[in-house]
Enzyme design. Structure first.
Site, PDB file in Angstrom:
ATOM      1  N   ASP A 350       3.551  65.574-119.232  1.00 19.35           N
ATOM      2  CA  ASP A 350       2.487  65.774-118.447  1.00 19.35           C
ATOM      3  C   ASP A 350       1.951  64.405-117.702  1.00 19.35           C
ATOM      4  OD1 ASP A 350       1.332  65.546-120.691  1.00 19.35           O
ATOM      5  OD2 ASP A 350      -0.649  65.726-120.159  1.00 19.35           O
ATOM      6  N   GLU A 351       1.392  64.590-116.496  1.00 22.95           N
ATOM      7  CA  GLU A 351       0.832  63.218-115.784  1.00 22.95           C
ATOM      8  C   GLU A 351       1.539  62.016-116.001  1.00 22.95           C
ATOM      9  OE1 GLU A 351      -3.842  64.741-116.204  1.00 22.95           O
ATOM     10  OE2 GLU A 351      -2.981  63.834-118.046  1.00 22.95           O
TER      11      GLU A 351
END
Length: 535
Positions: A350-351
């Site tokens: 993620d991210e």
């Protein structure tokens, strides 16, 4: 003399009657406060008396039943003060544990039958017996502490419960990277979530602020990477023996540990330790703290990053074009997988904002291949669906439905953790002293009033592996902080994960949760007293 004896006898009876207090009220089984709500409950008139005379009886294979029986004995002892015997001879006033393939068509299902003479918990497998015990515990009319019942006896309503879970995966995630929590804290949490039939605990073991698991082939991960946390505290880490103990203890509560090593972003703690993994990223200046490697007897590493003590995300990445990175990932996944009997390994994903998509996609595919190489199934946050996923891989839907749908279109399942509903670190409202609110304010009714099948038309029941409630710990420092953010919302999420949709009702849940609040209060738990409930 005879008259004196009679007077003494009557006085003794009066004293005994006074010491027993008022007669216990038996709440009918259909007026129960069981969470998660069972599939079916059929009440009958009468009650079973739980007392010091009650015996726990093993009616089938003792080698499989003894651990469950010991748990039942300990749990009832903690609730009531009773010290029940365990044996194999059935008699009146017994709690009988039985492995019975016909008790439920579901592997984790159970039946609970209560008469005035005995309680029978039957299930196809030991985990079903364990879940039946959780239901029985919630029928004991005592809230712990000094409340030990009338004359140390407890009346349990008669009737039958038939029950099984809606979803195979019912989880909670604990972030130990932003703030570190001890083995004992994790065990305590395991005990608390097991009550609500949670069967997976996802441990977020690495992030920008800290690395929390010993990797023997890369020792500086803990020497350096583990010695920090949000705010610049001393951090901490689990030795491999610590981790094995957490896994063992979780298994004793029929909970599977899911380890997560976040990559290619959220990786600054690894870059603190080994600059060779760093493609040249820098830490936000206001949260950067230099590392004195000389004080640790280590040579300077010009490519290694300073500590990150803040909560900003998205600035870090592995060097995805360096072969050493993949040797590192192979070693980490191998060592952790060898200690993890569960089927899943979470690779984060993620991210990773500074990883170009043309680098991100092959990286995720290579990491997935390494997970498969060591016999595990890949879990990843929903962004991983941009890569080509294996059918065995699972995308954890937290942010974008379109990513979850991408995974489904590839034949993968999704794990439902929508941040706007299931994130336990979100503040309850604007006055909550812990947590964040970037996704939403999540009051108890909002945590309860949703269903995984109703968020997106393209995410259907057959696409969903289960439900998980994550707790990120940017603002969570103590175990009491964990309790405050987790309870009562985890009970709501657990009911979504276990109970059929047509059995769930907010008004009934808010009635049932009151009883749980009384037990939590007696146990000294630091829970949130939601204004949505008449506690």
């Amino acid at each position: 003399m005879k008259q004196l004896k009679n007077m003494l006898f009557m006085t003794a009876l009066a004293i005994l009657g006074f010491s027993c207090g008022k007669k216990q009220e038996v709440i009918p089984l259909d007026k129960h406060s069981i969470i998660p709500i069972p599939v079916s409950v059929a009440p009958e008139a009468g009650s079973f008396t739980l007392s010091s005379k009650t015996a726990i009886v093993l009616s089938s294979d003792p080698s499989q039943l003894e651990p469950v029986a010991e748990y039942l004995k300990s749990a009832l002892g903690n609730l009531t003060g009773l010290n029940l015997s365990i044996g194999q001879e059935e008699k009146d006033n017994s709690i009988i544990l039985s492995l019975d393939a016909g008790a439920s068509p579901h592997e984790e299902g159970y039946s609970l039958s209560i008469s005035d003479k005995k309680i029978l918990i039957a299930a196809p497998a030991p985990e079903g017996l364990f879940y039946g015990i959780q239901t029985l515990k919630q029928l004991v009319p005592a809230h712990g502490g000094s409340s030990k019942g009338s004359g140390n006896q407890f009346l349990i309503p008669t009737g039958t419960v038939q029950d099984h879970p809606e979803y195979a995966y019912r989880g909670m995630m604990l972030d130990v990277a932003r703030h570190f929590f001890s083995v004992e804290d994790v065990k305590k949490l395991i005990d608390q979530i097991a009550v609500y039939k949670i069967n997976h605990l996802h441990l977020h073991l690495s992030d920008d602020q800290g690395w929390r698991i010993e990797i023997k082939s890369w020792p500086l991960l803990t020497t350096i990477g583990g010695a920090n946390q949000v705010g610049g505290g001393e951090g901490g880490f689990y030795t491999q023996e610590d981790y094995k103990e957490i896994v063992r203890y979780a298994q004793s509560r029929f909970i599977t540990i899911v380890p997560e090593i976040d990559m290619p972003g959220h990786t600054n703690s690894a870059l603190n330790a080994y600059g060779i993994l760093n493609p040249g990223i820098t830490v936000p200046e206001k949260t950067a703290v230099p590392i004195d490697r000389k004080a640790l007897g280590l040579e300077e590493d010009p490519k290694a990053t300073p500590y990150h003590t803040g909560i900003e995300v998205g600035f870090s990445t592995f060097d995805t074009n360096n072969p050493v990175t993949y040797q590192f990932i192979d070693d980490v996944i191998r060592e952790i997988s060898e200690m993890t009997p569960g089927p899943y390994f979470h690779i984060g994903g993620d991210e990773s904002h500074v990883t170009a998509m043309e680098d991100y996609i092959p990286f995720i595919e290579k990491a997935q291949a390494i997970v498969s190489k060591y016999g595990k199934k890949t879990l990843g946050w929903d962004e991983v669906a941009h890569a080509k996923l294996l059918p065995t891989s699972v995308a954890q839907y937290w942010a974008k439905a379109e990513n979850a749908i991408l995974a489904i279109e590839q034949g993968s399942q999704v794990l439902m953790s929508p941040a706007v509903k299931a994130y336990l670190d979100m503040q309850y409202d604007s006055t909550t002293h812990l947590g964040l609110h970037w996704a939403a304010y999540i009051e108890l009714d909002q945590a309860y009033n949703w269903d995984p099948t109703e968020l997106e038309a393209q995410i259907r029941r057959e696409n969903i592996l289960g439900v998980e409630a994550p707790l990120w710990t940017e603002t969570i420092i103590t175990f009491e902080d964990i309790e405050y953010m987790v309870f009562p919302r985890l009970a709501a999420i657990a009911e979504i994960a276990w109970s059929p949709k047509n059995a769930r009702n907010w008004e009934d849940f808010r009635r049932r949760i009151v009883w749980h609040g009384q037990r939590w209060e007696a146990q000294g738990k630091n829970f949130y007293r939601s204004p949505k409930v008449e506690w």
